[in-house]
Structure formats: structure tokens, C-alpha cells
Design an enzyme around this catalytic site. Sequence first.
Site, short mmCIF file in Angstrom:
data_model
loop_
_atom_site.label_atom_id
_atom_site.label_comp_id
_atom_site.label_asym_id
_atom_site.label_seq_id
_atom_site.Cartn_x
_atom_site.Cartn_y
_atom_site.Cartn_z
N HIS A 190 45.83 -36.31 53.41
CA HIS A 190 45.93 -34.98 54.04
C HIS A 190 46.19 -35.08 55.56
O HIS A 190 46.38 -34.06 56.21
CB HIS A 190 44.65 -34.17 53.81
CG HIS A 190 44.40 -33.84 52.37
ND1 HIS A 190 45.32 -33.17 51.59
CD2 HIS A 190 43.34 -34.10 51.55
CE1 HIS A 190 44.83 -33.04 50.36
NE2 HIS A 190 43.64 -33.59 50.32
N ASP A 204 46.56 -37.94 43.22
CA ASP A 204 45.27 -37.31 43.57
C ASP A 204 45.26 -35.87 43.03
O ASP A 204 46.31 -35.26 42.80
CB ASP A 204 45.11 -37.30 45.09
CG ASP A 204 43.75 -36.83 45.56
OD1 ASP A 204 42.88 -37.70 45.77
OD2 ASP A 204 43.55 -35.61 45.73
N HIS A 239 44.59 -33.30 44.68
CA HIS A 239 45.14 -32.41 45.70
C HIS A 239 46.52 -32.88 46.15
O HIS A 239 46.79 -34.08 46.19
CB HIS A 239 44.22 -32.38 46.93
CG HIS A 239 42.81 -32.01 46.62
ND1 HIS A 239 41.83 -32.95 46.36
CD2 HIS A 239 42.23 -30.79 46.50
CE1 HIS A 239 40.69 -32.32 46.11
NE2 HIS A 239 40.90 -31.02 46.18
N ASP A 266 39.70 -37.86 41.71
CA ASP A 266 39.10 -36.53 41.66
C ASP A 266 39.79 -35.63 40.62
O ASP A 266 39.43 -34.46 40.47
CB ASP A 266 39.08 -35.85 43.04
CG ASP A 266 40.37 -35.98 43.81
OD1 ASP A 266 41.33 -36.55 43.27
OD2 ASP A 266 40.42 -35.52 44.97
ZN ZN Z 1 41.79 -35.07 46.44
#
Ligand code: ZN
Length: 343
Positions: free
Chosen positions: A158, A193, A195, A282
Site C-alpha cells: 500500500h 493479497d 487488498h 489475509d
Molecule cells: Zn491485505
Amino acid sequence: MKCVLSARQTKHYPASFLVNGERQPNPESPDRVDRLLEGALAAGLERTEPKDYGLAVIARVHTPEYLAFLRNAYKRWSRIAGAASEVTPNIHPTNRDCVYPASVVAQAGYHMADASAPIGADTWDSSVASAWTAIHASEIVMAGDPMAYALTRPPGHHAGADIAGGFCYLNNTAIAAEHLLQKCRSVAILDIDLHHGNGTQSIFYHRADVLTVSLHADPVRFYPFFWGHAAERGTAAGLGYNLNLPLPRGTGDQLFLKTLEEAFARIESFAPDALVLALGLDTYEGDPIAGLNISSAGYGTIGHTIASRLRLPTVIIQEGGYPCEELAGNLTRFLAGMQGRVA
Ligand SMILES: [Zn+2]
């Protein structure tokens, strides 16, 4: 396979982050390292320490302004009377083309996308060590190993060129890709991931030498919200070199594996010299962040499928995956699958 990790990576200890306006314990905790290391060793990996690579490779991804901020922010913040124990932003510019501010409070707003990546006394040191872990794993692959696992914590995908966010400070995945480009003509990044890897996407968005492909929970109602949509395809020379494959919330093994085929098709047509795999655990059905529903057995299949289909020299970079009973076991199954075994 080697597992790269520095003991310095456990020093960073973010206390909290905001969830729906409430301060909650930050799940990107140092004990992730113990659990992930346990999982890597159980898959038969051999632990090794990264060397000191200085800041040269890191500075090819991140701006000088941002690196100076990250290095000094905690010290500067601590001089403010009554300041909290971590640097957390409380004002953001509405337009980032603004004049670069002088105050550390304003710089925090400028360089931090959200309240989930607070800067404490050890954040800089642990983040640099995590980036060195990514560089060292790339070195191992450039020297001829078919794959290497970088236990990069804190994670990185990120983080943009000049901005932290989502538990991330330095973009380990982008740093690994940049380092590989010293020997490779082109590199593909596959981010699996939960996200969207918005930082990684933004760093390579205008470039054709790094293909970025991401499978993630649809950002229409999920972090990072503003990026990760299918219509984002790259810009200028990079147009067509970014592929987002958003998945409905609750997606399980079958749809995930089916969507991976679309990622493989794009990566195969790009024909890169190496792969950086941004591995988030995750996506697990029991992960505290709860977005997708990948099963423990699914990780073995996903790891095996990626390695056997792409057959590329691969640097595995750890992204998310938060403390839960199966975190270590899921990594073991994934890494065993990558090596063609069942754990
Ligand atoms: Zn993540």
C-alpha cells in the site's frame, strides 16, 4: 528454498489504528513474524539474514522527501509538547500538488494516506530491514535459485513513492522488482493479497517494463476503495500493463483459481524474465480482516498452480495475513505447494 528475515523487523510495534472511527489494536503486530517464520521453517525453508544494502535501491522507488520524513518524523514529533507516542496524521491536503509543508504535523498528512500506518521509534529501522530482506531475496534468485521467500514485515504494497498507508511504509514488492531489473529485461508482479496493491500499482502505472497484476476483494466497498478497479489499466507507456481482477467478497478457492487463469494469460503474453509474487494470507476464510474465503487446503493448490503454470524465477514477498490460528499453517501449505509438495 531460503527464507530471508532480519531480527530488526520485529522492533516496529504500531499500537493502534482507526476502525470506523474507533482506536483498535493494530493487527500488523510483531508476533506475525514468529508465526510466519514457524510456517516457513515447517515448509523446509532455511533461514538467512539480509545484508546491509544501504538506501540506493530503496531510493529508486521512494522520493528523497519521503525517505527523510520517514527517517526523522518520530524524533521531530516527540519534540511537540503533549504529542502522542506515534506519528498519526490529523489533516490531509485535498490536493497533493500543494506547497510542500515544513511542519511535521502537515508532512504527516502529506505522506500518510490513512491512520493505519503510524510511525513509532523503530518504524524506520524495521522498514529498512524489511526492504533489505526483499532485496536479499531478489539477489538469491538472481544468483540462480528458482525461488526465495522474503518474510517482509512490515509489509509494503500500500506504500506509494511518497506515501505510507495500510500498515505499509516502504514498498518491498516494488523494491524487489526494481532490484531484479538490474539483471532482467522485464518483471511481472502478481499480487494475491486480500487488498488491492495500490502503492505498487501507482509506482509502475506509467511503465511498460513492469507488469502489475492484482487479484483482490472488489474495492467498491472495501479498502483501499479508491484504487483497484478493473478500469485502471495504466497510463502513457504503461497503458495495458496494469491488470486488476477484483473479486466479490466471500470468494472461495474455486473462483480464485479460475480468476488466476486470467492473470496467468496476461503474464504469459508479457513473457517476463522474473516474477515478484506479493503474497497476502489475509484472503483466508478465518483471517480477522474477513474479506475472502480461501481455505487452508486452498493455499497448497494456489501455490502449486502459480509455480507450475508460470515456471518463472520467483521472489515471494510477504504482504498481509494477520494473527489467527492457521496463519503459520497456511504459509507452510503455500510454500510447500510452490515447491511441488503437499504439506
Ligand atoms: Zn491485505
